[in-house]
Write a protein that holds these residues in place. Structure first.
Motif, mmCIF file in Angstrom:
data_model
loop_
_atom_site.group_PDB
_atom_site.id
_atom_site.type_symbol
_atom_site.label_atom_id
_atom_site.label_comp_id
_atom_site.label_asym_id
_atom_site.label_seq_id
_atom_site.Cartn_x
_atom_site.Cartn_y
_atom_site.Cartn_z
ATOM 1 N N ASP A 88 0.841 -1.192 0.000
ATOM 2 C CA ASP A 88 0.000 0.000 0.000
ATOM 3 C C ASP A 88 0.871 1.236 0.000
ATOM 4 O O ASP A 88 1.964 1.246 0.582
ATOM 5 N N LYS A 89 0.382 2.299 -0.632
ATOM 6 C CA LYS A 89 1.137 3.554 -0.687
ATOM 7 C C LYS A 89 1.357 4.094 0.724
ATOM 8 O O LYS A 89 2.435 4.588 1.059
ATOM 9 N N GLU A 90 0.351 3.959 1.559
ATOM 10 C CA GLU A 90 0.444 4.445 2.944
ATOM 11 C C GLU A 90 1.522 3.684 3.709
ATOM 12 O O GLU A 90 2.284 4.276 4.481
ATOM 13 N N LEU A 91 1.625 2.363 3.483
ATOM 14 C CA LEU A 91 2.634 1.552 4.154
ATOM 15 C C LEU A 91 4.036 1.938 3.695
ATOM 16 O O LEU A 91 4.954 2.057 4.509
ATOM 17 N N GLU A 148 4.979 4.880 2.495
ATOM 18 C CA GLU A 148 5.289 6.207 3.053
ATOM 19 C C GLU A 148 5.657 6.109 4.530
ATOM 20 O O GLU A 148 6.595 6.774 4.990
ATOM 21 N N LYS A 149 4.931 5.280 5.271
ATOM 22 C CA LYS A 149 5.226 5.102 6.696
ATOM 23 C C LYS A 149 6.613 4.486 6.874
ATOM 24 O O LYS A 149 7.398 4.924 7.714
ATOM 25 N N TYR A 150 6.917 3.473 6.049
ATOM 26 C CA TYR A 150 8.222 2.823 6.114
ATOM 27 C C TYR A 150 9.339 3.818 5.790
ATOM 28 O O TYR A 150 10.354 3.871 6.484
ATOM 29 N N GLY A 208 2.278 -6.387 4.153
ATOM 30 C CA GLY A 208 0.986 -5.715 4.093
ATOM 31 C C GLY A 208 -0.148 -6.666 3.762
ATOM 32 O O GLY A 208 -1.259 -6.518 4.279
ATOM 33 N N ARG A 258 0.114 -7.796 8.145
ATOM 34 C CA ARG A 258 -0.374 -6.543 8.704
ATOM 35 C C ARG A 258 -1.770 -6.645 9.306
ATOM 36 O O ARG A 258 -2.026 -6.045 10.355
ATOM 37 N N ASP A 304 2.393 -1.103 15.411
ATOM 38 C CA ASP A 304 2.245 0.350 15.435
ATOM 39 C C ASP A 304 2.266 0.872 16.863
ATOM 40 O O ASP A 304 2.904 1.890 17.154
#
Length: 141
Positions: free
Chosen positions: A26-29, A31-33, A111, A115, A123
């Motif tokens: 995922d794009k969010e994952l 970015e978080k990484y 993910g 996840r 988290d």
């Protein structure tokens, strides 16, 4: 030469393993990484700078510290060391796309498969450890 051949052969075998399709992260994952990775490297650089500042006066004042500094400066001037540094730098730049692909495949697998089960706990653990890391190993000096 044998070592180089063995390394190339091992990389070809490892590329075959990564040739299969893995789920896209995922794009969010991602970015978080990337954010966590950037903070981690900032912490390491800051810790290195602080350690260097603390140790440098002691090394400069000792006689063996000066000798060690001269030895390393002399080593850096040797042609074999220079060529080894160039080879290692070239290998690192050649391996970078493979490492990025492997990283994205692992993030995708995490993910997709892990996840949903461990994401919240991981988290929470990261959130809870941040204040401790900020006091022990801050991002900025």
């Amino acid at each position: 030469m044998k070592l180089t051949f063995a390394l190339i052969l091992a990389l070809q075998v490892s590329v075959c393993v990564w040739a299969q399709d893995w789920p896209e992260p995922d794009k969010e994952l991602v970015e978080k990484y990337e954010g966590l990775k950037a903070v981690f490297f900032k912490r390491l650089v800051n810790a290195w700078e602080k350690a260097k500042e603390a140790i440098q006066p002691a090394i400069e004042s000792s006689t063996t510290g000066g000798e060690a500094k001269e030895f390393f400066e002399e080593m850096q001037k040797r042609p074999r060391v220079e060529s080894a540094i160039k080879i290692i730098g070239g290998l690192a730049s050649e391996l970078e796309p493979i490492v990025d692909k492997a990283r994205m495949a692992l993030l995708g697998a995490y993910g997709h498969y892990l996840r949903p089960y461990v994401g919240e706990h991981l988290d929470k653990a990261i959130t809870n450890i941040k204040p401790v890391l900020d006091s022990v190993l801050p991002q900025e000096g």
